[in-house]
Design a protein around this motif. Structure first.
Motif, PDB file in Angstrom:
ATOM      1  N   PHE A   1     -35.477  20.537   0.876  1.00 30.19           N
ATOM      2  CA  PHE A   1     -35.679  19.169  -0.805  1.00 30.19           C
ATOM      3  C   PHE A   1     -37.071  19.763  -1.452  1.00 30.19           C
ATOM      4  O   PHE A   1     -38.457  19.574  -0.656  1.00 30.19           O
ATOM      5  CB  PHE A   1     -35.894  18.182  -0.227  1.00 30.19           C
ATOM      6  CG  PHE A   1     -35.136  17.519   0.401  1.00 30.19           C
ATOM      7  CD1 PHE A   1     -33.561  17.258  -0.167  1.00 30.19           C
ATOM      8  CD2 PHE A   1     -34.926  17.312   1.713  1.00 30.19           C
ATOM      9  CE1 PHE A   1     -32.676  17.039   0.045  1.00 30.19           C
ATOM     10  CE2 PHE A   1     -33.295  16.780   2.510  1.00 30.19           C
ATOM     11  CZ  PHE A   1     -31.859  16.247   1.917  1.00 30.19           C
ATOM     12  N   GLN A   2     -36.960  18.988  -3.330  1.00 30.69           N
ATOM     13  CA  GLN A   2     -38.541  19.464  -3.576  1.00 30.69           C
ATOM     14  C   GLN A   2     -39.677  18.794  -3.331  1.00 30.69           C
ATOM     15  O   GLN A   2     -40.850  18.796  -3.040  1.00 30.69           O
ATOM     16  CB  GLN A   2     -37.918  19.040  -4.877  1.00 30.69           C
ATOM     17  CG  GLN A   2     -38.694  18.656  -5.863  1.00 30.69           C
ATOM     18  CD  GLN A   2     -38.813  18.302  -7.003  1.00 30.69           C
ATOM     19  OE1 GLN A   2     -37.015  18.162  -7.386  1.00 30.69           O
ATOM     20  NE2 GLN A   2     -39.335  18.507  -8.391  1.00 30.69           N
ATOM     21  N   ASN A   3     -38.977  17.188  -2.531  1.00 29.42           N
ATOM     22  CA  ASN A   3     -40.478  16.694  -2.077  1.00 29.42           C
ATOM     23  C   ASN A   3     -40.423  16.101  -1.177  1.00 29.42           C
ATOM     24  O   ASN A   3     -39.724  15.553  -0.416  1.00 29.42           O
ATOM     25  CB  ASN A   3     -40.738  14.978  -2.925  1.00 29.42           C
ATOM     26  CG  ASN A   3     -41.432  14.178  -3.233  1.00 29.42           C
ATOM     27  OD1 ASN A   3     -42.408  14.339  -2.661  1.00 29.42           O
ATOM     28  ND2 ASN A   3     -41.330  12.823  -3.965  1.00 29.42           N
TER      29      ASN A   3
ATOM     30  N   VAL B   1     -25.654  25.163   6.240  1.00 23.44           N
ATOM     31  CA  VAL B   1     -25.460  25.023   5.297  1.00 23.44           C
ATOM     32  C   VAL B   1     -27.467  23.724   5.349  1.00 23.44           C
ATOM     33  O   VAL B   1     -26.423  22.486   5.752  1.00 23.44           O
ATOM     34  CB  VAL B   1     -25.202  25.005   4.369  1.00 23.44           C
ATOM     35  CG1 VAL B   1     -25.342  24.856   2.942  1.00 23.44           C
ATOM     36  CG2 VAL B   1     -23.458  25.677   4.147  1.00 23.44           C
ATOM     37  N   GLN B   2     -28.466  24.118   5.156  1.00 19.66           N
ATOM     38  CA  GLN B   2     -29.335  23.174   5.298  1.00 19.66           C
ATOM     39  C   GLN B   2     -29.893  23.263   3.713  1.00 19.66           C
ATOM     40  O   GLN B   2     -29.711  24.333   3.071  1.00 19.66           O
ATOM     41  CB  GLN B   2     -29.976  23.443   6.139  1.00 19.66           C
ATOM     42  CG  GLN B   2     -29.173  23.158   7.514  1.00 19.66           C
ATOM     43  CD  GLN B   2     -29.110  21.253   8.170  1.00 19.66           C
ATOM     44  OE1 GLN B   2     -30.022  20.706   7.419  1.00 19.66           O
ATOM     45  NE2 GLN B   2     -27.882  21.165   7.688  1.00 19.66           N
TER      46      GLN B   2
ATOM     47  N   LEU C   1     -23.891  21.728  -0.542  1.00 16.83           N
ATOM     48  CA  LEU C   1     -24.368  20.597   1.214  1.00 16.83           C
ATOM     49  C   LEU C   1     -23.223  19.066   1.573  1.00 16.83           C
ATOM     50  O   LEU C   1     -23.515  18.943   2.509  1.00 16.83           O
ATOM     51  CB  LEU C   1     -25.417  20.281   1.057  1.00 16.83           C
ATOM     52  CG  LEU C   1     -27.113  20.850   0.890  1.00 16.83           C
ATOM     53  CD1 LEU C   1     -27.895  19.874  -0.460  1.00 16.83           C
ATOM     54  CD2 LEU C   1     -26.531  21.258   2.227  1.00 16.83           C
TER      55      LEU C   1
ATOM     56  N   LEU D   1     -23.144  16.779   0.807  1.00 14.69           N
ATOM     57  CA  LEU D   1     -24.171  15.655   0.263  1.00 14.69           C
ATOM     58  C   LEU D   1     -23.353  14.742  -1.786  1.00 14.69           C
ATOM     59  O   LEU D   1     -23.367  12.882  -1.026  1.00 14.69           O
ATOM     60  CB  LEU D   1     -25.228  15.620  -0.444  1.00 14.69           C
ATOM     61  CG  LEU D   1     -25.709  15.737   0.998  1.00 14.69           C
ATOM     62  CD1 LEU D   1     -27.428  15.839   1.066  1.00 14.69           C
ATOM     63  CD2 LEU D   1     -26.119  15.268   1.936  1.00 14.69           C
TER      64      LEU D   1
ATOM     65  N   SER E   1     -40.691  12.603   0.252  1.00 15.71           N
ATOM     66  CA  SER E   1     -39.340  11.723   0.445  1.00 15.71           C
ATOM     67  C   SER E   1     -38.022  12.862   1.442  1.00 15.71           C
ATOM     68  O   SER E   1     -37.323  11.474   2.050  1.00 15.71           O
ATOM     69  CB  SER E   1     -38.383  11.855  -1.414  1.00 15.71           C
ATOM     70  OG  SER E   1     -37.373  11.624  -0.561  1.00 15.71           O
ATOM     71  N   ALA E   2     -38.589  13.905   1.678  1.00 10.30           N
ATOM     72  CA  ALA E   2     -37.908  14.361   2.759  1.00 10.30           C
ATOM     73  C   ALA E   2     -37.876  13.523   4.009  1.00 10.30           C
ATOM     74  O   ALA E   2     -37.117  13.932   5.100  1.00 10.30           O
ATOM     75  CB  ALA E   2     -37.553  16.567   3.038  1.00 10.30           C
ATOM     76  N   LEU E   3     -39.543  13.238   4.120  1.00 11.14           N
ATOM     77  CA  LEU E   3     -39.415  13.586   5.905  1.00 11.14           C
ATOM     78  C   LEU E   3     -40.383  12.013   5.856  1.00 11.14           C
ATOM     79  O   LEU E   3     -40.357  11.076   5.216  1.00 11.14           O
ATOM     80  CB  LEU E   3     -41.130  13.698   6.458  1.00 11.14           C
ATOM     81  CG  LEU E   3     -40.896  15.947   5.739  1.00 11.14           C
ATOM     82  CD1 LEU E   3     -42.377  16.386   6.180  1.00 11.14           C
ATOM     83  CD2 LEU E   3     -39.830  16.320   6.411  1.00 11.14           C
ATOM     84  N   ASN E   4     -39.856  11.882   6.547  1.00 17.60           N
ATOM     85  CA  ASN E   4     -39.457  10.167   7.361  1.00 17.60           C
ATOM     86  C   ASN E   4     -41.344   9.744   7.323  1.00 17.60           C
ATOM     87  O   ASN E   4     -41.354  10.281   8.788  1.00 17.60           O
ATOM     88  CB  ASN E   4     -38.244  10.214   8.369  1.00 17.60           C
ATOM     89  CG  ASN E   4     -38.025   8.335   9.157  1.00 17.60           C
ATOM     90  OD1 ASN E   4     -39.161   7.538   8.784  1.00 17.60           O
ATOM     91  ND2 ASN E   4     -36.411   7.817   8.712  1.00 17.60           N
TER      92      ASN E   4
ATOM     93  N   ARG F   1     -43.824  22.768   5.018  1.00 12.25           N
ATOM     94  CA  ARG F   1     -43.808  23.902   6.222  1.00 12.25           C
ATOM     95  C   ARG F   1     -42.984  23.315   6.795  1.00 12.25           C
ATOM     96  O   ARG F   1     -42.193  23.515   7.880  1.00 12.25           O
ATOM     97  CB  ARG F   1     -45.018  24.067   7.091  1.00 12.25           C
ATOM     98  CG  ARG F   1     -45.839  24.998   6.002  1.00 12.25           C
ATOM     99  CD  ARG F   1     -47.066  25.581   6.485  1.00 12.25           C
ATOM    100  NE  ARG F   1     -48.180  25.833   5.879  1.00 12.25           N
ATOM    101  CZ  ARG F   1     -47.937  27.282   5.727  1.00 12.25           C
ATOM    102  NH1 ARG F   1     -47.227  28.020   6.234  1.00 12.25           N
ATOM    103  NH2 ARG F   1     -48.897  28.116   4.626  1.00 12.25           N
TER     104      ARG F   1
ATOM    105  N   ARG G   1     -26.496  19.508  -3.825  1.00 13.34           N
ATOM    106  CA  ARG G   1     -25.621  18.552  -3.526  1.00 13.34           C
ATOM    107  C   ARG G   1     -24.004  19.046  -3.284  1.00 13.34           C
ATOM    108  O   ARG G   1     -23.927  18.699  -2.082  1.00 13.34           O
ATOM    109  CB  ARG G   1     -26.026  17.299  -3.917  1.00 13.34           C
ATOM    110  CG  ARG G   1     -27.198  16.927  -3.980  1.00 13.34           C
ATOM    111  CD  ARG G   1     -28.004  15.953  -4.493  1.00 13.34           C
ATOM    112  NE  ARG G   1     -28.976  15.157  -3.872  1.00 13.34           N
ATOM    113  CZ  ARG G   1     -29.570  14.774  -2.700  1.00 13.34           C
ATOM    114  NH1 ARG G   1     -28.313  13.782  -2.747  1.00 13.34           N
ATOM    115  NH2 ARG G   1     -30.444  14.333  -2.290  1.00 13.34           N
TER     116      ARG G   1
ATOM    117  N   ARG H   1     -38.236  22.529   9.869  1.00 16.84           N
ATOM    118  CA  ARG H   1     -36.393  21.626   9.780  1.00 16.84           C
ATOM    119  C   ARG H   1     -34.875  22.193   9.776  1.00 16.84           C
ATOM    120  O   ARG H   1     -34.596  22.106  10.363  1.00 16.84           O
ATOM    121  CB  ARG H   1     -36.714  20.039   9.328  1.00 16.84           C
ATOM    122  CG  ARG H   1     -35.903  19.326   9.449  1.00 16.84           C
ATOM    123  CD  ARG H   1     -34.987  17.553   9.484  1.00 16.84           C
ATOM    124  NE  ARG H   1     -35.360  17.607   7.392  1.00 16.84           N
ATOM    125  CZ  ARG H   1     -35.547  16.929   7.036  1.00 16.84           C
ATOM    126  NH1 ARG H   1     -36.110  15.345   7.723  1.00 16.84           N
ATOM    127  NH2 ARG H   1     -36.525  16.658   5.426  1.00 16.84           N
TER     128      ARG H   1
END
Ligand code: ATP
Ligand code: SF4
Ligand code: MG
Lengths: 296, 293, 327
Positions: free
Chosen positions: C89-91, C85-86, C52, C54, C94-97, C153, C49, C158
């Protein structure tokens, strides 16, 4: 806890409540050419200072000092609220306990659903229906809370029962619900199981739990519903033509009697702050978990 | 699945699965609570929209020789002190409250959602200050706020809508705020930041759709309270004004005489309010249940 | 290409400072993969983070990308730097809306990161979807209609939407079924071989890291314990902590291997042990010095650094028999 404490500090509530009618005071000051030259803040300052010394100003309508009216009305409202509380606390707790002991059986349904329904109804609606039933059809109780001058305590009580019932109903729903869930939790706890295994009589076990698990929610209700209760008083006192703080504010608002209105509102603010603080204090004394949390 | 996976080896999307909204609708339609409440609510909505076309009398028509008549075949619910037909008045009396209360609720929802999104998303000092003020504000009973506002602004439907809308907004804001606080920690919000999205996009496009369920639940609950509040204000003389056949107003005009036994002038209005309030609460209960199982 | 110097992050936890990342320096060349390993709470995600933008790091320390300083806060980085820099995420849940369709998610990324619109966007979307081996059918649906592997994937697609220089993969397979983990790792390896992208691959599983990484950094309580080329870190001599981690990796024949295990709980980062932070659990602890003095991160061999009071030669001697020992 801390948050609640900060929120009910008298200064805070006072300001929050006084804020909305800054304009009226300004208008009013203009109308009466009173203190036009003084800044608003100074006016407030003096006014609050005087208020705390018992001088609440002079009523426009009655052309007399406000203080006696307010004190008298506050006393009357407290009588009414007291009657309601004395009735509702034991009965509400009892209702909740009975519901919990009959979990998901018809009796529980009736108590829970009934309690919920009366809680959501406006006080004047339950009030009207109660007046019709007990005052007009059965003629058991007087329909206005105006007892003869110099009436004794019992007579006053007799006149106060009907007006206190709408408050009773509103609070009954809350208290019964919280007592019910507290009781369900208690019945499910290890403590109860061991106590029953140890051969303690049911009655003893239940009573110990009732006291612990029903008192806390009741205090919570008082703490969270005080503001709401005061709103209810305005309505009920109007409906029953009762000379309480609620009807005083209502009359003052209608008659644009600003000193009276302000004094009434500030009084309510103080009552609210005190009630919340006391409830908060009692809660922390009775609940060891909260006390621990506060120390951290 | 092995290293040699091809598109054919990948599972297809599961399009058969019901969407969350379908799920909610499904459980709503099986909830007795919701359906009962909806039936009551719809009944009054129909009365409000078309009532004046099917009631036997004009609710405003006075009949001075036939005042305070008890219920009869001619006047099912009797007549009031001006000889107006109580039945017609009760039916048509739903109109104003069912205009003012929903509008107030919509106002509260819009204002509360915007406020809750902003303080939940930005947190920090803004959140602290606004939350404190909101808490203090919420401690004042709506009736008192309304009383003061109406003394200051005068009585009109718009005042009532604004007063109730704005006093309910903080409650909705609180609900939205806590939902947003949970959402903003999710990685899709971080992903939005990693695209340099603006705060408005993140709040309204990314977060808002995910906090709709709690908003919907809170809104239906608030509608019940708004009806409560409008009725009470009308009863106090600060709400809907004559000559409307509004229920609270009618009770306020007639309850002075119930000592004389003219129960029909208030009972039916009281029952109407009670049924509407309970109906909306049943709907709210059903909606709450549907979103929380 | 990427140069991180002396990065620190202190959180406030219950009013006390918590050093989640302490004095971390790493470097990475184009197309390389840096593996970041460590137990839960060792600061891997925090480091990601920080990189990135964040979360803002403490004062001091620097991040340089292609010779240009990266601002600590994302908001002050340039569009190009943000694109560069992208993260995966682990989960993926949570990462996709969950309210947006896959098409919306990927199009938005292409628009903002790829600067595309209209026909060009559609064409690139098609290409992107194919590169992670999804099909058109997957575009119309919402994330919840996809399996965990498919969602990941999408998340990978993304991350690649704006031709990134570095992709951080934060335990990208740990939330997935074992059966699809390999496919995702292969996909990542495949994408890397086609584009000149660098990975920072985070995992607490040394086996997974070994498969992908050129360099490895071993983190413990926010500190780098060992950093070096993958072969060097794996063949040893290694830091006692790395040694312990390696001994926990199941061998091929699936028998519980190794003499050295990690006993006890990982200490709290809010209250780290004095001296060498690993001393409470170190099987090779040499005495009082480990409890009083924090060892430096010393270069054992060129490019291979170890933070331990035991000299390199001694470590080599100690660990020798273990290497030849049959599992
Ligand atoms: N926002 C925060 N505020 C306070 N402390 C935090 C915060 N985020 C992380 N921490 C703490 O920082 C330390 C490092 O956390 P981090 O998430 O970076 O570990 P990790 O190596 O990614 O662990 P995992 O393998 O569980 O993902 C932990 O002790 C954690 O509790
Ligand atoms: S310094 Fe001491 S405690 Fe730390 S890893 Fe080396 S031997 Fe173990
Ligand atoms: Mg992590």
């Amino acid at each position: 806890m801390v948050f609640l404490g900060g929120q009910v500090l008298p200064g805070n509530v006072g300001r929050a409540i006084l804020g909305p009618f800054a304009d009226q005071r300004a208008v009013d000051a203009l109308n009466h050419s009173l203190g036009v030259d003084r800044p608003l803040l100074v006016q407030y300052g003096t006014w609050i200072w005087n208020f705390l010394h018992g001088d609440m100003g002079t009523s426009y309508i009655f052309r007399a000092p406000v203080a006696p009216f307010v004190i008298d009305a506050l006393g009357n409202s407290m009588k009414l609220a007291l009657v309601a509380f004395v009735l509702v606390v034991p009965i509400g707790i009892l209702g909740g306990v009975i519901a919990a002991l009959n979990l998901n059986r018809p009796l529980d349904r009736i108590i829970s659903l009934g309690g919920l329904s009366v809680t959501v109804l406006p006080e004047f609606v339950t009030g009207i229906i109660l007046i019709l039933v007990f005052g007009v059809w059965l003629r058991w109780l007087p329909i206005a809370a105006a007892w003869p001058k110099g009436a004794g305590v019992l007579t006053q009580l007799y006149y106060l029962i009907l007006p206190s019932l709408p408050l009773f109903l509103v609070l009954f729903g809350y208290i019964a619900r919280m007592a019910r869930s507290g009781m369900i939790e208690a019945l499910d706890s290890d403590y109860t199981r061991t106590a029953v295994l140890k051969g303690l009589p049911w009655r003893t076990v239940i009573w110990r739990h009732v006291l612990r698990n029903a008192l806390l929610p009741t205090i919570t209700v008082i703490a969270t519903q005080t503001g709401y209760l005061i709103g209810g008083l305005v309505v009920i006192e109007t409906l029953f033509r009762y000379q309480g703080i609620g009807s005083l504010i209502f009359t003052a608002a209608r008659g644009k009697d600003f000193p009276m209105l302000e004094a009434g509102i500030l009084t309510i603010g103080i009552v609210y702050a005190v009630a919340t603080l006391v409830a908060d204090f009692l809660y922390s004394v009775l609940n060891p978990r909260i006390r621990l949390g506060a120390e951290q | 699945m092995s290293a040699t996976d091809t598109p054919a080896a990948l599972p297809a999307p599961d399009t058969a699965r019901r969407s969350p909204w379908g799920e909610v609708l499904h459980s709503l339609l099986r909830s007795g609570t919701f359906l009962t409440g909806l039936a009551i609510l719809l009944f009054w909505v129909v009365c409000a929209l078309f009532g004046e076309h099917f009631v036997p009398y004009d609710p405003l028509d006075a009949d001075i020789i036939n005042t305070l008549a008890p219920p009869s075949a001619d006047h099912w619910f009797g007549t009031d002190q001006l000889g107006r037909d109580v039945f017609s008045r009760v039916i048509v009396g739903s109109r104003d409250i069912l205009t003012v209360a929903p509008l107030a609720t919509i106002l509260a929802t819009i204002a509360g959602t915007a406020l809750g999104l902003v303080i939940g998303y930005f947190r920090g000092i803004v959140d602290d200050i606004v939350s404190r003020v909101l808490e203090a504000f919420m401690a004042i009973p709506v009736v008192i706020i309304a009383l003061l506002a109406i003394v200051a602004l005068g009585t009109s439907k718009a005042t009532v809508i604004v007063v109730i809308g704005l006093s309910f907004a903080p409650i909705i804001a609180r609900t939205v705020r806590s939902a947003v606080l949970a959402e903003r920690e999710l990685d899709y919000v971080a992903a939005a930041k990693l695209r340099h999205e603006g705060a408005l996009h993140t709040m309204f496009v990314e977060i808002l759709p995910n906090v709709i369920p709690p908003i919907l639940v809170e809104t239906t609950v608030r509608l019940g309270y708004a009806i409560f509040a409008v009725a009470t204000l009308s009863f106090m003389g600060f709400g809907i004004q004559p000559p409307s056949p509004d229920w609270g107003l009618s009770i306020s005009n007639n309850y002075g005489m119930i000592g004389g036994g003219f129960w029909w002038t208030v009972l039916f209005d009281a029952m109407a309010i009670a049924s509407l309030v309970i109906g909306v609460n049943l709907v709210a209960d059903g909606v709450h249940g549907a979103f929380n199982d | 290409m990427l140069q991180v110097e002396g990065l620190n992050k202190t959180y406030a936890s219950h009013g006390r400072p918590l050093r989640a990342v302490k004095d971390v320096s790493v470097s990475l060349r184009p197309g390389e993969t840096l593996g970041l390993v460590g137990e839960s709470g060792s600061g891997k995600t925090t480091f990601a983070r920080l990189l990135l933008g964040l979360v803002a790091p403490d004062e001091g320390g620097s991040i340089e990308l292609e010779g240009k300083a990266l601002a600590p806060r994302l908001a002050s980085r340039s569009e190009d730097q943000v694109k560069a820099v992208q993260i995966v995420f682990q989960n993926p849940d949570s990462a996709l809306n969950r309210s947006h369709s896959i098409r919306h998610i990927l199009s938005r990324a292409l628009k903002r990161l790829g600067g595309l619109s209209g026909k060009a966007l559609d064409a690139r979307l098609e290409e992107l979807v194919r590169s992670v081996r999804l099909t058109d059918r997957h575009l119309a649906v919402k994330p919840r209609q996809l399996s965990g592997g498919l969602k990941q994937r999408v998340a990978i697609a993304r991350a690649f939407a704006g031709d990134p220089r570095i992709v951080v993969c934060d335990e990208p397979t740990s939330a997935l079924d074992v059966s699809v983990q390999a496919a995702i790792l292969n996909l990542l390896a495949d994408l890397q071989s086609k584009q000149d992208v660098s990975y920072i691959f985070i995992s607490h599983d040394l086996g997974v890291v070994r498969y992908l990484s050129d360099k490895i950094a071993v983190l413990y309580l926010g500190r780098i314990m060992e950093f070096g080329p993958s072969e060097a870190v794996f063949s040893g001599p290694h830091h006692p902590y790395t040694e312990a981690l390696l001994s926990a990796v199941p061998k091929l024949d699936r028998t519980e291997s190794s003499r050295i295990r990690l006993d006890g709980e990982i200490p709290s980062a809010a209250n780290p042990p004095t001296g060498c932070v690993f001393h409470t659990r170190c099987p090779r602890k040499i005495g009082a010095i480990c409890e009083t003095q924090e060892p430096e991160l010393l270069e054992a061999q060129p490019g291979h650094t170890i933070r331990c009071h035991i000299p390199y030669a001694e470590l080599a001697r100690l660990q020798k028999p273990e290497v030849v020992e049959p599992a």
